[in-house]
Structures are given as C-alpha cells and as structure tokens.
Design a protein around this motif. Structure first.
Motif, PDB file in Angstrom:
ATOM      1  N   GLY A 204       0.862  -1.134   0.098  1.00  0.00           N
ATOM      2  CA  GLY A 204       0.034  -0.127  -0.068  1.00  0.00           C
ATOM      3  C   GLY A 204       1.013   1.265   0.120  1.00  0.00           C
ATOM      4  N   GLY A 205       0.600   2.231  -0.790  1.00  0.00           N
ATOM      5  CA  GLY A 205       1.191   3.509  -1.046  1.00  0.00           C
ATOM      6  C   GLY A 205       0.411   4.725  -0.594  1.00  0.00           C
ATOM      7  N   GLY A 206      -0.485   4.474   0.484  1.00  0.00           N
ATOM      8  CA  GLY A 206      -1.101   5.658   0.954  1.00  0.00           C
ATOM      9  C   GLY A 206      -0.333   6.222   2.272  1.00  0.00           C
ATOM     10  N   ASN A 207      -0.898   7.068   2.802  1.00  0.00           N
ATOM     11  CA  ASN A 207      -0.187   7.696   4.158  1.00  0.00           C
ATOM     12  C   ASN A 207       0.359   6.564   5.163  1.00  0.00           C
ATOM     13  OD1 ASN A 207      -0.131  10.663   3.859  1.00  0.00           O
ATOM     14  ND2 ASN A 207      -2.333  10.451   3.411  1.00  0.00           N
ATOM     15  N   SER A 208      -0.538   5.730   5.560  1.00  0.00           N
ATOM     16  CA  SER A 208      -0.312   4.838   6.485  1.00  0.00           C
ATOM     17  C   SER A 208       0.873   3.899   5.971  1.00  0.00           C
ATOM     18  CB  SER A 208      -1.450   4.144   6.898  1.00  0.00           C
ATOM     19  OG  SER A 208      -2.336   4.688   7.786  1.00  0.00           O
ATOM     20  N   GLY A 209       0.645   3.374   4.616  1.00  0.00           N
ATOM     21  CA  GLY A 209       1.521   2.500   4.126  1.00  0.00           C
ATOM     22  C   GLY A 209       3.149   3.328   3.870  1.00  0.00           C
ATOM     23  N   CYS A 210       3.094   4.518   3.832  1.00  0.00           N
ATOM     24  CA  CYS A 210       4.364   5.162   3.744  1.00  0.00           C
ATOM     25  C   CYS A 210       5.051   5.291   5.131  1.00  0.00           C
ATOM     26  CB  CYS A 210       4.124   6.405   3.088  1.00  0.00           C
ATOM     27  SG  CYS A 210       3.875   6.560   1.216  1.00  0.00           S
ATOM     28  N   ASP A 211       4.148   5.544   6.002  1.00  0.00           N
ATOM     29  CA  ASP A 211       4.648   5.718   7.284  1.00  0.00           C
ATOM     30  C   ASP A 211       5.180   4.665   8.039  1.00  0.00           C
ATOM     31  OD1 ASP A 211       4.204   8.265   7.757  1.00  0.00           O
ATOM     32  OD2 ASP A 211       2.150   8.168   8.791  1.00  0.00           O
ATOM     33  N   LEU A 212       4.449   3.379   7.789  1.00  0.00           N
ATOM     34  CA  LEU A 212       4.966   1.893   8.198  1.00  0.00           C
ATOM     35  C   LEU A 212       5.975   1.495   7.429  1.00  0.00           C
ATOM     36  CD1 LEU A 212       1.391   0.353   8.787  1.00  0.00           C
ATOM     37  CD2 LEU A 212       3.018   1.290  10.538  1.00  0.00           C
ATOM     38  N   TYR A 219      13.420  -0.625  11.609  1.00  0.00           N
ATOM     39  CA  TYR A 219      13.866  -1.876  12.555  1.00  0.00           C
ATOM     40  C   TYR A 219      13.967  -2.938  11.755  1.00  0.00           C
ATOM     41  CZ  TYR A 219      11.898   1.425  16.118  1.00  0.00           C
ATOM     42  OH  TYR A 219      11.719   2.687  16.621  1.00  0.00           O
ATOM     43  N   ALA A 220      13.446  -3.226  10.767  1.00  0.00           N
ATOM     44  CA  ALA A 220      13.638  -4.643  10.197  1.00  0.00           C
ATOM     45  C   ALA A 220      14.852  -4.723   9.289  1.00  0.00           C
ATOM     46  CB  ALA A 220      12.228  -4.806   9.071  1.00  0.00           C
ATOM     47  N   SER A 221      15.170  -6.042   9.157  1.00  0.00           N
ATOM     48  CA  SER A 221      16.337  -6.453   8.702  1.00  0.00           C
ATOM     49  C   SER A 221      16.437  -6.240   7.034  1.00  0.00           C
ATOM     50  CB  SER A 221      16.856  -8.045   8.838  1.00  0.00           C
ATOM     51  OG  SER A 221      15.735  -8.557   8.228  1.00  0.00           O
ATOM     52  N   ARG A 222      15.103  -6.347   6.273  1.00  0.00           N
ATOM     53  CA  ARG A 222      14.927  -5.993   5.132  1.00  0.00           C
ATOM     54  C   ARG A 222      13.480  -5.350   5.103  1.00  0.00           C
ATOM     55  NH1 ARG A 222      15.970  -4.727  -0.458  1.00  0.00           N
ATOM     56  NH2 ARG A 222      14.805  -6.015  -1.668  1.00  0.00           N
ATOM     57  N   ALA A 223      13.300  -4.036   4.154  1.00  0.00           N
ATOM     58  CA  ALA A 223      12.080  -3.264   4.079  1.00  0.00           C
ATOM     59  C   ALA A 223      11.758  -3.203   2.584  1.00  0.00           C
ATOM     60  CB  ALA A 223      12.181  -2.089   4.990  1.00  0.00           C
ATOM     61  N   VAL A 224      10.431  -3.745   2.433  1.00  0.00           N
ATOM     62  CA  VAL A 224      10.141  -3.443   0.954  1.00  0.00           C
ATOM     63  C   VAL A 224       8.685  -2.865   1.065  1.00  0.00           C
ATOM     64  CG1 VAL A 224       9.490  -4.632  -1.291  1.00  0.00           C
ATOM     65  CG2 VAL A 224      11.523  -5.262   0.042  1.00  0.00           C
ATOM     66  N   GLN A 225       8.312  -2.046   0.058  1.00  0.00           N
ATOM     67  CA  GLN A 225       6.958  -1.506   0.173  1.00  0.00           C
ATOM     68  C   GLN A 225       6.393  -1.798  -1.461  1.00  0.00           C
ATOM     69  OE1 GLN A 225       6.487   2.671   0.343  1.00  0.00           O
ATOM     70  NE2 GLN A 225       4.370   2.639   0.976  1.00  0.00           N
ATOM     71  N   SER A 226       5.204  -2.092  -1.642  1.00  0.00           N
ATOM     72  CA  SER A 226       4.756  -2.431  -2.803  1.00  0.00           C
ATOM     73  C   SER A 226       3.469  -1.593  -3.021  1.00  0.00           C
ATOM     74  CB  SER A 226       3.970  -3.897  -2.777  1.00  0.00           C
ATOM     75  OG  SER A 226       3.107  -4.017  -3.819  1.00  0.00           O
ATOM     76  N   TRP A 227       3.855  -0.856  -4.315  1.00  0.00           N
ATOM     77  CA  TRP A 227       2.621   0.171  -4.591  1.00  0.00           C
ATOM     78  C   TRP A 227       1.932  -0.351  -5.677  1.00  0.00           C
ATOM     79  CZ3 TRP A 227       3.803   6.069  -3.933  1.00  0.00           C
ATOM     80  CH2 TRP A 227       4.630   6.134  -2.638  1.00  0.00           C
ATOM     81  N   ARG A 228       0.708  -0.178  -5.976  1.00  0.00           N
ATOM     82  CA  ARG A 228       0.091  -0.593  -7.202  1.00  0.00           C
ATOM     83  C   ARG A 228       0.058   0.577  -8.025  1.00  0.00           C
ATOM     84  NH1 ARG A 228      -6.313  -1.267  -5.919  1.00  0.00           N
ATOM     85  NH2 ARG A 228      -5.995   0.960  -5.448  1.00  0.00           N
ATOM     86  N   VAL A 302      14.484   5.743   1.001  1.00  0.00           N
ATOM     87  CA  VAL A 302      14.603   4.774  -0.289  1.00  0.00           C
ATOM     88  C   VAL A 302      16.021   5.130  -0.862  1.00  0.00           C
ATOM     89  CG1 VAL A 302      13.918   4.764  -2.677  1.00  0.00           C
ATOM     90  CG2 VAL A 302      12.026   4.625  -0.752  1.00  0.00           C
ATOM     91  N   GLY A 303      16.340   6.692  -0.599  1.00  0.00           N
ATOM     92  CA  GLY A 303      17.458   7.207  -1.338  1.00  0.00           C
ATOM     93  C   GLY A 303      18.818   6.622  -0.449  1.00  0.00           C
ATOM     94  N   HIS A 304      18.742   6.011   0.795  1.00  0.00           N
ATOM     95  CA  HIS A 304      19.829   5.518   1.575  1.00  0.00           C
ATOM     96  C   HIS A 304      19.935   3.707   1.254  1.00  0.00           C
ATOM     97  CE1 HIS A 304      20.167   9.155   3.406  1.00  0.00           C
ATOM     98  NE2 HIS A 304      21.224   8.890   4.007  1.00  0.00           N
ATOM     99  N   GLY A 305      18.827   3.379   0.569  1.00  0.00           N
ATOM    100  CA  GLY A 305      18.935   2.023   0.281  1.00  0.00           C
ATOM    101  C   GLY A 305      18.439   1.201   1.548  1.00  0.00           C
ATOM    102  N   ASP A 306      17.447   1.881   2.701  1.00  0.00           N
ATOM    103  CA  ASP A 306      17.003   1.215   3.680  1.00  0.00           C
ATOM    104  C   ASP A 306      15.673   0.661   3.195  1.00  0.00           C
ATOM    105  OD1 ASP A 306      19.008   1.490   5.141  1.00  0.00           O
ATOM    106  OD2 ASP A 306      18.360   3.578   5.609  1.00  0.00           O
ATOM    107  N   LEU A 307      15.119   1.007   2.253  1.00  0.00           N
ATOM    108  CA  LEU A 307      13.544   0.747   1.520  1.00  0.00           C
ATOM    109  C   LEU A 307      13.590   0.613   0.300  1.00  0.00           C
ATOM    110  CD1 LEU A 307      10.677   0.364   2.445  1.00  0.00           C
ATOM    111  CD2 LEU A 307      10.494   2.761   1.947  1.00  0.00           C
ATOM    112  N   THR A 308      13.390  -0.655  -0.253  1.00  0.00           N
ATOM    113  CA  THR A 308      13.146  -0.903  -1.611  1.00  0.00           C
ATOM    114  C   THR A 308      11.521  -0.803  -2.092  1.00  0.00           C
ATOM    115  OG1 THR A 308      14.827  -2.323  -1.582  1.00  0.00           O
ATOM    116  CG2 THR A 308      13.604  -2.931  -3.360  1.00  0.00           C
ATOM    117  N   ILE A 309      11.380   0.025  -3.371  1.00  0.00           N
ATOM    118  CA  ILE A 309      10.159  -0.024  -3.770  1.00  0.00           C
ATOM    119  C   ILE A 309       9.748  -1.214  -4.776  1.00  0.00           C
ATOM    120  CG2 ILE A 309       8.416   1.407  -4.917  1.00  0.00           C
ATOM    121  CD1 ILE A 309       9.231   2.361  -2.074  1.00  0.00           C
ATOM    122  N   LYS A 310       8.562  -1.665  -4.797  1.00  0.00           N
ATOM    123  CA  LYS A 310       8.240  -2.929  -5.888  1.00  0.00           C
ATOM    124  C   LYS A 310       6.883  -2.425  -6.168  1.00  0.00           C
ATOM    125  CE  LYS A 310      11.275  -6.315  -5.384  1.00  0.00           C
ATOM    126  NZ  LYS A 310      12.107  -7.037  -6.621  1.00  0.00           N
TER     127      LYS A 310
END
Length: 457
Positions: A204-212, A219-228, A302-310
């Motif tokens: 999810g790419g809404g406000n809650s999705g971006c905050d989470l 905190y996670a060892s690997r973080a990915v966010q999926s945007w429709r 995202v710019g620091h590589g801590d979050l990957t967008i899919k």
C-alpha cells in the motif's frame, strides 16, 4: 411497550463518542436538542484512544494534517503542541475539549449498539402519546428508530445520528495463493518489536503505508513497499510551515486548480524532487486527483537503500511473494496498509440510501428521504477533519431546530436535501477507486456547510 423497551422518543440517538460524536454532542447541547450519546468503549476518542479494540492507530502515530487545520473551530490546540502532534497529545486534546464543553456527563459509556431499524409499525404503539408522536413526525419525514443494545435493551428514539467513524473494518486485497508468515493489517499493527530482524513487506502506498514503510526501514532487516500505482508525495513542511497551511493560503487567494497544481509541483521539486529520481514510482495521475500523501522521510529511506520499492503483488507462495514485474522475494511479515471497508453492521445499508458502494447522502450528511437519520464524519477530506465535522454537526442541529419551528429557510433547505443536489462538489475529479468514494475538497466543502448553516439562521 414491553419491559425491555425504553421510551426515549423525545430524544435523538448519537452513535459514537469519537471525534465526530463529540462534535454532535457539543452542538446538540448548544441548540437544546435532547439526545443520548452511546459509546461502546469506556472512554471517548474513538480511533484516537490507543489500545482500544476499535482503534487503528499505532505507537508512533502522529497527525498527518497540521494541528491548525485539524482542530475544532472553537477550541484551538495548545500553542506548545508541535505542528503534527502525537496520538498521546491528540487524545489529551480531545479529553480537554470534552471537559471544557461539559460533554462527558452526556455520554453513556460501555453501551454498544447492535441494531437500528425504523420505528413505523402502529402495532408497537401502546398509548395515545405514541400515536401523536408518529403523526407529528410524518409531517417532516420522521418516523423514529428502534435501537437495540448489546445488553438486549431496546429504545425508541426520535432519530439517529451515526458518528462512529469509517476507519475500523480492515480491507484486505485478494491475492491468489497463501502466505505462511505473519500477516497484519495496518490497523492491527501497534509496536515495532514485530519488525525487528524480520524481512518485511508493506503493501500500500497511502499515508499509513508510507509511514509504516519508513518504520520497517528503521527496524527490520529488510524493508520493501509494494505500490499498485505512483502517487504525488508532498513534504510535511515548506520553509518551516506545514505544507497544508501553505496550500490553504493558495485556496484563500482563490487560485484556480491549474495554478495551485503548478505552485505545488514547484514546491515538490524544490524540497524533495520528482519521486522517480529517488526510486519511487512516477504518479500516473495529476496532483490533487487523489488523496494527498504527505511524508518527508520516505525519499530519504529509499535514497539510502533502507527501503526498496516494488510494484503490485501478483501471487503469494509460502513465504515467497511474486510481483507484477516478474521478480519475487521471501518475507517473514506482510503488513497490509490497504484501507478500510465502508461498513455499518448495525443498520441495513438500504436504510442509508446505499448507492455505488456508499451512502448517497446530501452533503454526505442528510438522507434524501428521511429527516431523522444523519451521518457525521462520513468524509475523507484532503486536510484535517474535526473542524469540518463541527460544521456538519452545527448544520444538522440548526436543521432540526428549523424543522421544529417550521422555518421557511429550513423548508427551502429541505427541498435541496430531498433532491440530493450535489452541486457543491465544485468540479473536482478524483481517481475512480473505492479509496476516493468519500473524498471531498475540504475548502469548498466547508464553505458550503457554513453557507448552508448561515442560511438556516
């Protein structure tokens, strides 16, 4: 009436004592309208009462809209509050609001509503007073409602105001396959301990999705966010001012939509740059055609590589998640930040004039065929909400007083209401998605509410 039926037919029933219900209680008190406010929890605040079953907020939740564009009109937030207060400060503010206006003594806590239905059957009438009650209501499309409580008690009310909120019934996507790791909806997520050392996917790419997603990146060892799809993202501040206050200034200057789009795009490029340059999806629609996403940290993560967008998920397979771009990855946790169903389990949807997936109400408040059923807070504004629900509640209170007094101004408003004239939309077009069924442009919508309230005296 039988022993389990209480005659409260001189009063209105307000369902919920969250941010919307409190505004109704306050305005009904101001206008001398008798009521019972029924709250299923043991405290006010609704969604902002952290830890309660109906609350969808998490430990790190802050306001997304600024305090000045969120607060109630006649009760400013304290000057020492930050621009975007935490949920603890928000709850403290709501408690102060209720205490300041003497609302708490008018709320019945631990009182859950199970079912609401029209009270129209003459066989239910046991005395002449009841008969006169129904006859008097027929003049103004009133028949009253039978309200059944969780303890089995039934009450007869003059009318019902639904103010229980709409961000509580989780919506999950229907992806094929099965995921065998941990699954949370954003409303179930509370603290980051469930993320530590885990491979986490936020859908999810809404406000809650971006905050989470930002929280997972921390905190996670690997973080990915999926945007429709891609959404325009606005920073929380511009030159030290909350971004929505900057937008409010453009609205007050009466700039046309195209000019506000140009100004806002310049701000976005100046402060954070185009999203695609930092690895976020490019928006597939114009600015202000969707609910605003306000986040100053996701580009950094995202710019620091801590979050990957899919892109969107296409299939689940054990711990493996497959995406529409052909890639796949294993995860331990999925958080679905995919919004909420519009749900009213205590009343038949047909009673709410349900059309196209939502109640089809005049100004999102007034039933076009009844004068005894109202919804407050059934909106998703592109800014803060509590001042707006205060205006909604004020309009309903003045309407009910006008009906009682048979005011000619009220009869004129009733004509518009019965036609369900929705000209107030102001030409704004939003994406055709369930997420935007309740979307309103806050500035023009609020002006319309205030104009209609002035017309009722």
């Amino acid at each position: 009436m039988d022993s389990m039926t209480t005659d409260t037919s001189d009063r209105y029933c307000i369902i919920g004592a969250g941010t919307s219900g409190l505004a109704v209680v306050k305005n009904f008190l101001d206008h001398g309208i008798p009521f019972d406010c029924l709250e299923r929890e043991d405290a006010i605040g609704g969604n902002w009462c952290y830890g309660k079953p109906a609350s969808s907020i998490y430990q790190s939740t802050h306001l997304i809209s600024s305090k000045r564009l969120t607060e109630y009109s006649d009760f400013p937030m304290p000057e020492d509050y930050p621009e975007y207060p935490s949920h603890e400060l928000v709850f403290r503010y709501l408690r102060s609001y209720a205490e300041h206006f003497g609302l708490l003594g008018h709320i019945q806590f631990n009182t859950a509503v199970k079912w609401v239905e029209p009270f129209t059957n003459s066989r239910d009438l046991t005395n002449r007073r009841d008969q006169r009650l129904v006859e008097s209501r027929l003049v103004s499309n009133h028949s009253g409602f039978r309200v059944r409580l969780a303890n089995g008690e039934e009450r007869i009310y003059r009318g019902v105001v639904i103010a229980n909120g709409h961000n509580w019934d989780p919506q999950f996507p229907d992806f094929p396959g099965e995921f065998i790791g941990q699954v949370f909806h954003s409303s179930e997520y509370k603290t980051p301990d469930v993320l530590v050392g885990k491979r986490v996917l936020v859908v999810g790419g809404g406000n809650s999705g971006c905050d989470l997603a930002v929280e997972a990146a921390t905190y996670a060892s690997r973080a990915v966010q999926s945007w429709r799809r891609g959404y325009p993202i606005l920073p929380k501040f511009f030159k030290g001012k909350p971004i929505d206050e900057c937008g409010e200034r453009l609205l007050r200057w009466r700039l046309p939509l195209w000019a506000r789009r140009v100004a806002s795009k310049l701000i976005i490029r100046w402060v954070i740059g185009p999203p695609e340059l930092s690895g976020l999806p490019r928006p597939d629609h114009k600015l202000f055609e969707s609910h605003p996403i306000i986040n100053s940290r996701i580009h950094d993560r995202v710019g620091h590589g801590d979050l990957t967008i899919k892109p969107n998920v296409v299939r689940l397979d054990g711990r493996q998640v497959h995406f529409v771009d052909g890639t796949s990855e294993e995860f331990d946790v999925i958080i679905y930040a995919t919004g909420f169903k519009l749900s009213f389990p205590f009343i038949d949807t047909e009673q709410l004039h349900w059309r196209d997936g939502k109640p089809d109400l005049y100004l999102n408040i007034f039933h076009p065929e009844r004068d005894d059923l109202f919804c407050i807070g059934l909106i998703q504004p592109d800014s803060g909400q509590w001042g707006i629900v205060d205006d909604q509640a004020k309009l309903v209170a003045r309407y009910l007083k006008g009906l009682q007094e048979k005011s000619s101004h009220t009869l004129g408003f009733k004509y518009l209401k019965d036609r369900n004239d929705q000209a107030w939309r102001g030409g704004r077009t939003y994406l055709n998605s369930p997420r935007h069924r309740l979307e309103v442009e806050h500035f023009s919508y609020r002006r319309e509410l205030q104009r209609r309230a002035r017309g009722l005296g």
